[in-house]
Design a protein around this motif. Structure first.
Motif, PDB file in Angstrom:
ATOM      1  N   TYR A 176     -30.068 -21.351  74.857  1.00  0.00           N
ATOM      2  CA  TYR A 176     -29.330 -20.297  75.562  1.00  0.00           C
ATOM      3  C   TYR A 176     -28.052 -20.819  76.216  1.00  0.00           C
ATOM      4  CZ  TYR A 176     -31.459 -22.455  79.661  1.00  0.00           C
ATOM      5  OH  TYR A 176     -31.847 -23.351  80.620  1.00  0.00           O
ATOM      6  N   ARG A 194     -28.943 -20.443  68.518  1.00  0.00           N
ATOM      7  CA  ARG A 194     -28.480 -20.281  69.894  1.00  0.00           C
ATOM      8  C   ARG A 194     -27.931 -18.874  70.097  1.00  0.00           C
ATOM      9  NH1 ARG A 194     -23.847 -24.904  69.798  1.00  0.00           N
ATOM     10  NH2 ARG A 194     -23.039 -24.512  67.731  1.00  0.00           N
ATOM     11  N   THR A 195     -28.070 -18.421  71.341  1.00  0.00           N
ATOM     12  CA  THR A 195     -27.577 -17.091  71.692  1.00  0.00           C
ATOM     13  C   THR A 195     -26.295 -17.173  72.514  1.00  0.00           C
ATOM     14  OG1 THR A 195     -29.064 -17.128  73.607  1.00  0.00           O
ATOM     15  CG2 THR A 195     -29.851 -16.016  71.616  1.00  0.00           C
ATOM     16  N   ASN A 409     -28.717 -14.583  78.056  1.00  0.00           N
ATOM     17  CA  ASN A 409     -28.899 -15.358  76.826  1.00  0.00           C
ATOM     18  C   ASN A 409     -30.361 -15.765  76.649  1.00  0.00           C
ATOM     19  OD1 ASN A 409     -26.254 -15.190  76.065  1.00  0.00           O
ATOM     20  ND2 ASN A 409     -25.678 -17.228  76.763  1.00  0.00           N
ATOM     21  N   VAL A 410     -31.037 -16.112  77.764  1.00  0.00           N
ATOM     22  CA  VAL A 410     -32.471 -16.420  77.697  1.00  0.00           C
ATOM     23  C   VAL A 410     -33.235 -15.193  77.207  1.00  0.00           C
ATOM     24  CG1 VAL A 410     -34.514 -17.009  79.060  1.00  0.00           C
ATOM     25  CG2 VAL A 410     -32.339 -18.189  79.482  1.00  0.00           C
ATOM     26  N   ALA A 413     -32.747 -14.780  73.573  1.00  0.00           N
ATOM     27  CA  ALA A 413     -33.439 -15.820  72.811  1.00  0.00           C
ATOM     28  C   ALA A 413     -34.926 -15.495  72.660  1.00  0.00           C
ATOM     29  CB  ALA A 413     -33.252 -17.166  73.506  1.00  0.00           C
TER      30      ALA A 413
END
Length: 862
Positions: A176, A194-195, A409-410, A413
């Motif tokens: 993330y 990855r985000t 982002n987490v 993900a």
């Protein structure tokens, strides 16, 4: 992002660990090096997580013994803990969703990397192999591994090391926050996703910002790690390839707070003419750097922040804001996560009291400054924690969800792994790329395959998918630091940069809302050399970057109509550069015009001569029966006046823009008219000699050979010879108009090209022969005993004629352009007036003013 461990130590550790641990994995008997801080929740399928919940750690002296040891983690990171709890929230939300992974419960095992690669690496191995010393496989050595996928890690260096090992397991790792562009290498990292956009896109976004604001001369500071060094290489390449600008300097910030090195770097920033400084580094680097900036009082710099410190609160302090106010930076896309605040508010240590969930207890102790352990409470003189404290009753950034960026982002993900798992379990037999898996037989490589094909939309409206390199659809927010009057700092969103549909990057900036930390409150300029305006070209300075150049004016006949032109272009034919050298304009034309003073004077003189000839002709016609008119063949006198009139009129053909017909006619008319004129004078001279020869004894027979018919025939014959020469000239090599640019580059001189110089010389020579012959004969007859001897007038007129044309030749040759025509016209007019006045002036004087002398007796001197 990247942690401080040097790259060569990273790979050394990686190969040592791979060698010592991989043999244990093959025997399914992995020994753990550390007892790790964790949060755990069981489930049918477990997802792993790696987060930085502590900034630093002190490792045991013997970290690679077979006995489990506890690293001492220091510096609790409240935001890092919130990142971890966001993963827990996302999994809890997925478990409540009936449409996503129905009839299945997701669990999680989250580890704290304590800001150390060795700890994070050990946590990744634990997630990949399990926490027990042994775990039972099925008879065919298959079975569900401890986790199917991992969310993390926070840093690029950590992710590089972990992804290398997890690639052996074919286990997907979804980061993330790791942005190193090197992680897009599918050969080295086949299961890394990855985000967050990679540094390659971040660099291109920075270049777009520089291009938008016209900043071509910038400084670059990077951290001394994989993140910074890769960015430096990528930034230099992209900046040079785009042609947007140049680097004034590139410096690597030290990890160890080397004060002498920081002092040198800040002095360089202060001395440089670059007003824009781009920093790809971590918060700790910026803190150290800005303290030195404050010490040296370096103002007037526009700071550009990478995503690692764009939203760093630790830098938004009063003593730094006079320098950092107005900072522009790019930040991870902000998102909204409904329900997260309620979830975080409900966290209680009493609900997470197992020894495997010690991170919640550490968070509680850090937030409320208390201890759960009675002994620890006595030692630190802190109160005991009851577990009933209210999080919303204390001022903490844990519940400040106004700027959810890494958390978003987490969140994406976790949902990416969940959607991939959902798609994998929806597999129809014999229709998928491999045999459909069931819960007991799921393998990480199968999840990685479906993860590559994930495509969904978050509740916030953002689409999530991965390209062939495992990178998410890139998008960044553009942020601006605004220092408010009350001393607080507002980091405001002023735009965004994202991948364009047609390729490249698409930048949108609301420039009206940007705060500039300058005296004028206007956008600063940062250029090595000012733009070269139109009319000049760029001249590179030897040994300096291409953005440092001089502006050289275009030479005559060349123009540049763009800013910073590399070269000046030649103007088309018949065009020339203007005074500013930025536009081609039609060349000025030059010829003897009727509208200019010289042309007007010559035209007036020509018409005046023609008029005088007409007046003289009228006077002679009126007195045609008087002796002075009848003397010496009055017919030749009338013909001579007509010839002189033609001579005056032919001069008009030399005035005006040359055309084909005027070029052909002017010299022919000139040659024939003057031959006609000189022929008449020659015949009159011969007649004078013949008359006086006839008056001598025995000379009476001379006149019969030169009577009126012979006189007319002689004039006609001599004129026809000239006409024949002119005809041959026009047929063989006709004069034609020509654009002459040899005299002036910026002018077109229209002139008549004679075609044949020999023919022109023959015409002039023929006239000259006749004139000299007339002069010679008249000179011989000058002393004949007459009261009115016309030979004297002819001698004088021929003297004027010859003098004019002898002076004409050198003057004509040395006169350029229109002046050559003016010289020829002047010669024609001067010689014509000379003949007119010398031959007819005395006669008109007698006719008009002395009529008593207009008798035969007076003429004969009797």
């Amino acid at each position: 992002m990247t942690i401080f461990l040097p790259t060569y130590l990273l790979w050394t550790f990686y190969f040592i660990t791979l060698y010592t641990e991989f043999s244990s994995l093959l025997t399914c008997n992995l020994r753990k090096n550390f007892t790790l801080n964790e949060i755990y929740k069981p489930g049918d399928v477990v997802l792993g997580g790696l987060f930085e919940v502590h900034y630093t750690s002190v490792l045991p002296e013997r970290a690679f013994t077979s006995e489990p040891q506890q690293p001492l983690c220091k510096g609790f990171d409240t935001l890092g803990f919130r990142h971890a709890m966001t993963m827990a929230f996302a999994i809890d939300e997925i478990n409540k969703n009936r449409n996503l992974l129905p009839n299945m419960t997701l669990g999680y095992r989250i580890y704290d990397n304590c800001g150390a690669l060795v700890v994070g690496f050990s946590g990744a191995l634990s997630l990949a192999s399990g926490t027990d010393d042994q775990f039972q496989l099925l008879e065919n050595c298959s079975g569900t591994p401890p986790v199917l996928g991992i969310v993390g890690d926070h840093y690029s260096t950590f992710s590089i090391a972990i992804a290398n090992v997890l690639g052996l397991y074919k286990m997907p790792l979804v980061s993330y926050f790791a942005t190193c562009s090197c992680l897009s290498d599918r050969q080295r990292f086949p299961t890394f996703f990855r985000t967050i956009p990679s540094d390659a896109f971040q660099v291109r976004a920075m270049v777009q910002i520089l291009k938008h604001f016209g900043w071509t001369w910038v400084g670059l500071l990077v951290s001394n790690d994989d993140y910074g060094l890769h960015v430096a290489q990528s930034f230099q390449s992209d900046l040079a390839g785009s042609g947007v600008g140049c680097l004034a300097y590139l410096e690597v910030l030290p990890w160890d707070n080397d004060q002498s090195e920081l002092t040198r770097i800040v002095r360089l920033i202060k001395a440089s003419t670059a007003r824009v400084v781009i920093v790809f580094a971590h918060e700790i680097h910026m803190i150290q750097l800005m303290e030195e900036v404050v010490s040296q009082n370096v103002t007037g710099r526009q700071w550009i922040a990478s995503e690692t410190w764009t939203t760093a609160v630790v830098l938004q302090v009063p003593h730094l804001m006079p320098y950092l106010s107005g900072t522009l930076g790019i930040a991870i896309r902000r998102g909204e996560i409904p329900g997260l605040r309620d979830f975080l508010s409900q966290i209680k240590p009493d609900k997470n009291s197992s020894t495997g969930n010690n991170l919640v207890r550490q968070f509680w102790e850090h937030t409320f400054k208390c201890k759960f352990d009675q002994v620890g409470s006595v030692e630190t003189e802190e109160p005991l924690c009851t577990g009933m404290e209210r999080i919303d009753a204390v001022q903490t950034e844990f519940l400040d969800l106004s700027n959810l960026r890494p958390e978003y982002n987490v969140y994406k993900a976790v949902y990416s792994l969940a959607h991939a798992l959902h798609d994998m379990l929806q597999c129809e037999p014999k229709r998928g790329p491999f045999s459909c898996g069931t819960l007991p037989t799921l393998e990480p490589w199968q999840l990685a395959h479906y993860l590559q094909k994930v495509n969904f939309t978050t509740p916030f409206g953002d689409q999530v998918s991965f390209d062939k390199n495992g990178d998410a659809l890139p998008i960044y927010d553009v942020m601006n630091w605004l220092w408010l009057p009350d001393g607080k700092t507002k980091v405001q969103n002023v735009g965004e940069v994202k991948s364009a549909v047609s390729g490249g990057e698409e930048l949108h900036i609301d420039e009206d809302n940007i705060f500039w930390n300058t005296e004028s409150k206007q956008r600063p300029r940062s250029v090595c050399s000012e733009n070269c305006p139109p009319g000049t070209r760029v001249a590179r300075r030897k040994g300096e970057p291409e953005c440092c150049f001089s502006c050289v004016p275009c030479s005559e006949g060349k123009v540049s109509n763009k800013t910073n032109s590399l070269e000046c272009n030649n103007c088309p034919e018949d065009f020339w550069s203007n005074s500013h050298r930025d536009l081609c304009v039609p060349k000025k034309t030059e010829f003897l015009s009727y509208h200019e003073p010289l042309g007007i004077c010559l035209t007036t003189t020509s018409l005046l001569g023609t008029f005088i000839c007409a007046v003289v002709l009228a006077i002679f016609t009126f007195h045609r029966r008087t002796p002075i008119v009848r003397a010496n063949n009055s017919e030749l006198s009338f013909l001579l006046l007509v010839a002189l009139k033609l001579c005056f009129l032919c001069s008009l053909l030399f005035i005006g823009q040359p055309r084909l017909w005027t070029c052909q006619l002017r010299h022919a008319a000139f040659g024939i008219s003057f031959v006609l004129c000189v022929s008449c004078i020659l015949v009159k001279t011969v007649v004078v000699l013949a008359v006086f020869k006839a008056s001598e004894p025995g000379g009476g027979g001379n006149l019969k050979w030169f009577g009126p018919k012979q006189q007319r025939g002689t004039v006609f014959t001599l004129t026809c010879i000239q006409a024949a020469i002119c005809t041959a000239w026009l047929v063989s090599s006709s004069p034609a108009p020509r654009k002459n640019t040899q005299y002036h580059n910026d002018k077109i001189v229209y002139e008549c090209e004679v075609g044949s110089t020999v023919a022109f010389a023959v015409i002039l020579g023929y006239i000259g022969v006749l004139a000299i012959l007339s002069f010679f004969l008249a000179f011989l007859a000058r002393n004949l005993p007459n009261n009115f001897n016309e030979a004297k007038l002819i001698t004088f007129s021929m003297l004027i004629f010859c003098a004019v044309w002898m002076a004409f030749v050198p003057a004509y040759i040395n006169s350029p352009g229109r002046y050559a025509d003016a010289v020829e016209v002047f010669a024609i007019l001067a010689s014509s007036f000379g003949l007119l006045l010398a031959l007819f002036g005395p006669k008109c004087y007698i006719l008009l003013l002395k009529p008593e002398k207009n008798t035969k007796k007076a003429i004969m001197g009797r």
